[in-house]
Design a protein around this motif. Sequence first.
Motif, PDB file in Angstrom:
ATOM      1  N   GLY A 253       0.815  -1.205   0.000  1.00 59.28           N
ATOM      2  CA  GLY A 253       0.000   0.000   0.000  1.00 59.28           C
ATOM      3  C   GLY A 253       0.850   1.257   0.000  1.00 59.28           C
ATOM      4  O   GLY A 253       0.553   2.226  -0.709  1.00 59.28           O
ATOM      5  N   ILE A 254       1.921   1.246   0.802  1.00 60.72           N
ATOM      6  CA  ILE A 254       2.824   2.397   0.830  1.00 60.72           C
ATOM      7  C   ILE A 254       3.491   2.578  -0.533  1.00 60.72           C
ATOM      8  O   ILE A 254       3.624   3.698  -1.043  1.00 60.72           O
TER       9      ILE A 254
ATOM     10  N   THR B  97      -8.609   7.174  -0.905  1.00 60.21           N
ATOM     11  CA  THR B  97      -9.442   6.678   0.184  1.00 60.21           C
ATOM     12  C   THR B  97      -9.324   5.162   0.307  1.00 60.21           C
ATOM     13  O   THR B  97      -9.123   4.621   1.404  1.00 60.21           O
ATOM     14  N   TYR B  98      -9.412   4.463  -0.803  1.00 62.59           N
ATOM     15  CA  TYR B  98      -9.357   2.997  -0.784  1.00 62.59           C
ATOM     16  C   TYR B  98      -7.940   2.503  -0.474  1.00 62.59           C
ATOM     17  O   TYR B  98      -7.766   1.487   0.209  1.00 62.59           O
ATOM     18  N   ILE B  99      -6.933   3.236  -0.959  1.00 62.67           N
ATOM     19  CA  ILE B  99      -5.553   2.826  -0.686  1.00 62.67           C
ATOM     20  C   ILE B  99      -5.221   3.047   0.785  1.00 62.67           C
ATOM     21  O   ILE B  99      -4.606   2.186   1.436  1.00 62.67           O
TER      22      ILE B  99
ATOM     23  N   GLY C 164      -7.225   0.513   2.891  1.00 65.49           N
ATOM     24  CA  GLY C 164      -6.694  -0.821   2.669  1.00 65.49           C
ATOM     25  C   GLY C 164      -5.350  -1.018   3.343  1.00 65.49           C
ATOM     26  O   GLY C 164      -5.078  -2.089   3.915  1.00 65.49           O
ATOM     27  N   THR C 165      -4.499   0.002   3.314  1.00 67.72           N
ATOM     28  CA  THR C 165      -3.193  -0.093   3.976  1.00 67.72           C
ATOM     29  C   THR C 165      -3.357  -0.206   5.483  1.00 67.72           C
ATOM     30  O   THR C 165      -2.647  -0.983   6.139  1.00 67.72           O
ATOM     31  N   ARG C 166      -4.274   0.570   6.043  1.00 65.27           N
ATOM     32  CA  ARG C 166      -4.545   0.465   7.486  1.00 65.27           C
ATOM     33  C   ARG C 166      -5.025  -0.939   7.843  1.00 65.27           C
ATOM     34  O   ARG C 166      -4.584  -1.530   8.836  1.00 65.27           O
TER      35      ARG C 166
ATOM     36  N   ASN D 288     -12.367  -2.146   0.744  1.00 59.93           N
ATOM     37  CA  ASN D 288     -12.964  -2.568  -0.515  1.00 59.93           C
ATOM     38  C   ASN D 288     -11.888  -3.329  -1.287  1.00 59.93           C
ATOM     39  O   ASN D 288     -11.036  -2.741  -1.950  1.00 59.93           O
ATOM     40  N   SER D 289     -11.918  -4.655  -1.167  1.00 65.74           N
ATOM     41  CA  SER D 289     -10.854  -5.483  -1.736  1.00 65.74           C
ATOM     42  C   SER D 289     -10.755  -5.324  -3.246  1.00 65.74           C
ATOM     43  O   SER D 289      -9.652  -5.242  -3.810  1.00 65.74           O
ATOM     44  N   LEU D 290     -11.918  -5.268  -3.921  1.00 65.95           N
ATOM     45  CA  LEU D 290     -11.909  -5.146  -5.376  1.00 65.95           C
ATOM     46  C   LEU D 290     -11.258  -3.844  -5.813  1.00 65.95           C
ATOM     47  O   LEU D 290     -10.393  -3.838  -6.703  1.00 65.95           O
ATOM     48  N   ALA D 291     -11.651  -2.735  -5.176  1.00 61.70           N
ATOM     49  CA  ALA D 291     -11.069  -1.439  -5.531  1.00 61.70           C
ATOM     50  C   ALA D 291      -9.583  -1.411  -5.230  1.00 61.70           C
ATOM     51  O   ALA D 291      -8.789  -0.864  -6.001  1.00 61.70           O
TER      52      ALA D 291
END
Length: 308
Positions: A194-195, A256-258, A261-263, A273-276
């Motif tokens: 994610g980073i 927002t999704y990244i 998801g990283t958190r 949102n796994s798909l996004a």
Amino acid sequence: MPPGETGHPSQTDESSSDLSGLVKIYSGRSQLFSIRAFLTGAWLDFRSSSAFSKRLFLQNIAQRYRYSSFGLFWAFVPSALVAILLTLGQRDGETPAFGDRIPILIAGTVPPQVYGIFGLIMAQTFLEALNIQRVSLNQYIHLLVRQKIPLEAIMMAGLAESIFGFLMRLPVLIAILLVFNINPALTFPLAFLGIASIICFGSGLGLLLAPWNALSKDLENVMQFFPWFIFLVTPVFVIIKPGNWLYYLQQFNPLTYIFEGTRFLAYGVGTVNSLALFILLPLTVILLLVSWLFCRLCLPYIIERSLT
């Protein structure tokens, strides 16, 4: 030879026999006249620029902290200060030091301090990566005009600076997790993807804006309020509940999704949102590659404008 194409000096060209590196020739001919030659030249420049990019990266880091009394200490001071302020400004992880409880500051079962510091570090990483690449053409235009270095060396040095900046903030994030007794999830190593995606996204956007920044001063005025806009439309410090207009605005923001998801990958709390996320991770890399090639296309025109 098409513009932007690189080649070694030939035996019949005695005037260029004293050049130790590659020779670049720019002209009015479209670089896309031969797409294969354009991509081949980009790949050869990328492969040959690693040594110079390393030297440029070390030089930039040394210059950044050369006249500082605390040196590298300043690399993570802003994040550390915000971490201290958020910690002192909250009681029991939920109630502010003044006024009543603010429900919007509740980040699931994670204290708001952890949520806020994590978001701040990611936002700083994104903005730093964007600004490093955005000003790269302006900063090194004198070297590009003299044909001393390839564009790829500047890009790779910028990526290295962005990674270095995150690594300097990483101890603050680890410290805040230890202070609030947050156990990392089994997927914690995947959080670095994610980073990496955040760095690619910021760098790609910066490279995309670099030609505009080199040809016009308007972007400098835009960048004065752009960081505040990012903090508004991205869940950096707080979670916005559904139904709020700001919540729907954030849903259009890829960061927002990244960020979320990283958190989630780091400590396993929250919604993702796994798909996004799986779609955005490769798209950020594609954005970086496309922006790099776009800069190569624009470089002859930027050099011409700088000479006139």
